[in-house]
Enzyme design. Structure first.
Site, PDB file in Angstrom:
ATOM      1  N   ILE A 116       0.855  -1.188   0.000  1.00 27.03           N
ATOM      2  CA  ILE A 116       0.000   0.000   0.000  1.00 27.03           C
ATOM      3  C   ILE A 116       0.893   1.240   0.000  1.00 27.03           C
ATOM      4  O   ILE A 116       1.059   1.917   1.015  1.00 27.03           O
ATOM      5  CB  ILE A 116      -0.958   0.032   1.214  1.00 27.03           C
ATOM      6  CG1 ILE A 116      -1.731  -1.268   1.358  1.00 27.03           C
ATOM      7  CG2 ILE A 116      -1.937   1.206   1.075  1.00 27.03           C
ATOM      8  CD1 ILE A 116      -2.574  -1.348   2.620  1.00 27.03           C
ATOM      9  N   PRO A 117       1.511   1.536  -1.147  1.00 27.19           N
ATOM     10  CA  PRO A 117       2.303   2.766  -1.215  1.00 27.19           C
ATOM     11  C   PRO A 117       1.369   3.968  -1.052  1.00 27.19           C
ATOM     12  O   PRO A 117       0.233   3.942  -1.524  1.00 27.19           O
ATOM     13  CB  PRO A 117       2.938   2.716  -2.610  1.00 27.19           C
ATOM     14  CG  PRO A 117       2.103   1.762  -3.386  1.00 27.19           C
ATOM     15  CD  PRO A 117       1.481   0.816  -2.419  1.00 27.19           C
ATOM     16  N   HIS A 118       1.860   4.984  -0.355  1.00 30.82           N
ATOM     17  CA  HIS A 118       1.012   6.139  -0.098  1.00 30.82           C
ATOM     18  C   HIS A 118       1.834   7.403   0.050  1.00 30.82           C
ATOM     19  O   HIS A 118       3.016   7.354   0.379  1.00 30.82           O
ATOM     20  CB  HIS A 118       0.155   5.911   1.154  1.00 30.82           C
ATOM     21  CG  HIS A 118       0.943   5.504   2.354  1.00 30.82           C
ATOM     22  ND1 HIS A 118       1.336   4.195   2.583  1.00 30.82           N
ATOM     23  CD2 HIS A 118       1.427   6.217   3.393  1.00 30.82           C
ATOM     24  CE1 HIS A 118       2.023   4.136   3.708  1.00 30.82           C
ATOM     25  NE2 HIS A 118       2.103   5.345   4.223  1.00 30.82           N
ATOM     26  N   ALA A 119       1.172   8.528  -0.206  1.00 34.44           N
ATOM     27  CA  ALA A 119       1.831   9.830  -0.119  1.00 34.44           C
ATOM     28  C   ALA A 119       0.779  10.912   0.012  1.00 34.44           C
ATOM     29  O   ALA A 119      -0.393  10.702  -0.302  1.00 34.44           O
ATOM     30  CB  ALA A 119       2.676  10.077  -1.372  1.00 34.44           C
TER      31      ALA A 119
END
Length: 155
Positions: free
Chosen positions: A65-68
């Protein structure tokens, strides 16, 4: 609530994504996300890479779950991809990742961002749900799995 239609559009669900490594996955998803939010793909990719430097967002079981956080974004927005071949994501269990749920949030969305991450994480820890994501062939069916609240079936 397991209905993700508030953050995930049908055109942001991808299947058969081909990428050689984690960086290529993130760049591809950043490009798709940029189209969805009318943003800057390079900026999104940079923010994702910076977050990955803090620690891998691959949380195990073949899921990441890459997030930014992105300036100017008005609401939490997601892109989901099922990869054609798993890639090394330096996940906590050292298993390669084949399911990626990208999450972008407004810069001032502290609690909202954390709640969205928790919601996605809970859903993507459900082994039966993961099996459905991996077993379906079509993009439409993948989106339908995310856009319907399946918890009523589990009761």
């Amino acid at each position: 609530m397991n209905d993700f239609s508030d953050m995930l559009r049908e055109d942001a669900v991808l299947t058969g994504v081909v990428a050689a490594n984690k960086k290529a996955v993130l760049q591809h998803l950043a490009s798709v996300a940029a189209t969805v939010i009318h943003g800057d793909a390079k900026l999104i990719a940079e923010r994702l890479a910076a977050r990955e430097k803090l620690g891998s967002t691959g949380f195990g079981g073949g899921v990441a779950i890459p997030h930014a956080k992105i300036e100017g974004l008005e609401q939490v927005t997601a892109v989901f991809a099922r990869l054609a071949q798993p890639v090394d994501f330096q996940a906590v269990d050292d298993l390669p990742v084949d399911l990626v749920f990208l999450l972008l949030s407004p810069t001032d969305a502290g609690a909202v961002h954390l709640k969205a991450l928790a919601r996605v994480s809970r859903r993507l820890r459900d082994q039966a749900f993961l099996a459905k994501l991996r077993g379906t062939g079509s993009r439409d069916t993948l989106y339908a799995l995310f856009a319907t609240d399946e918890t009523r079936d589990a009761a």
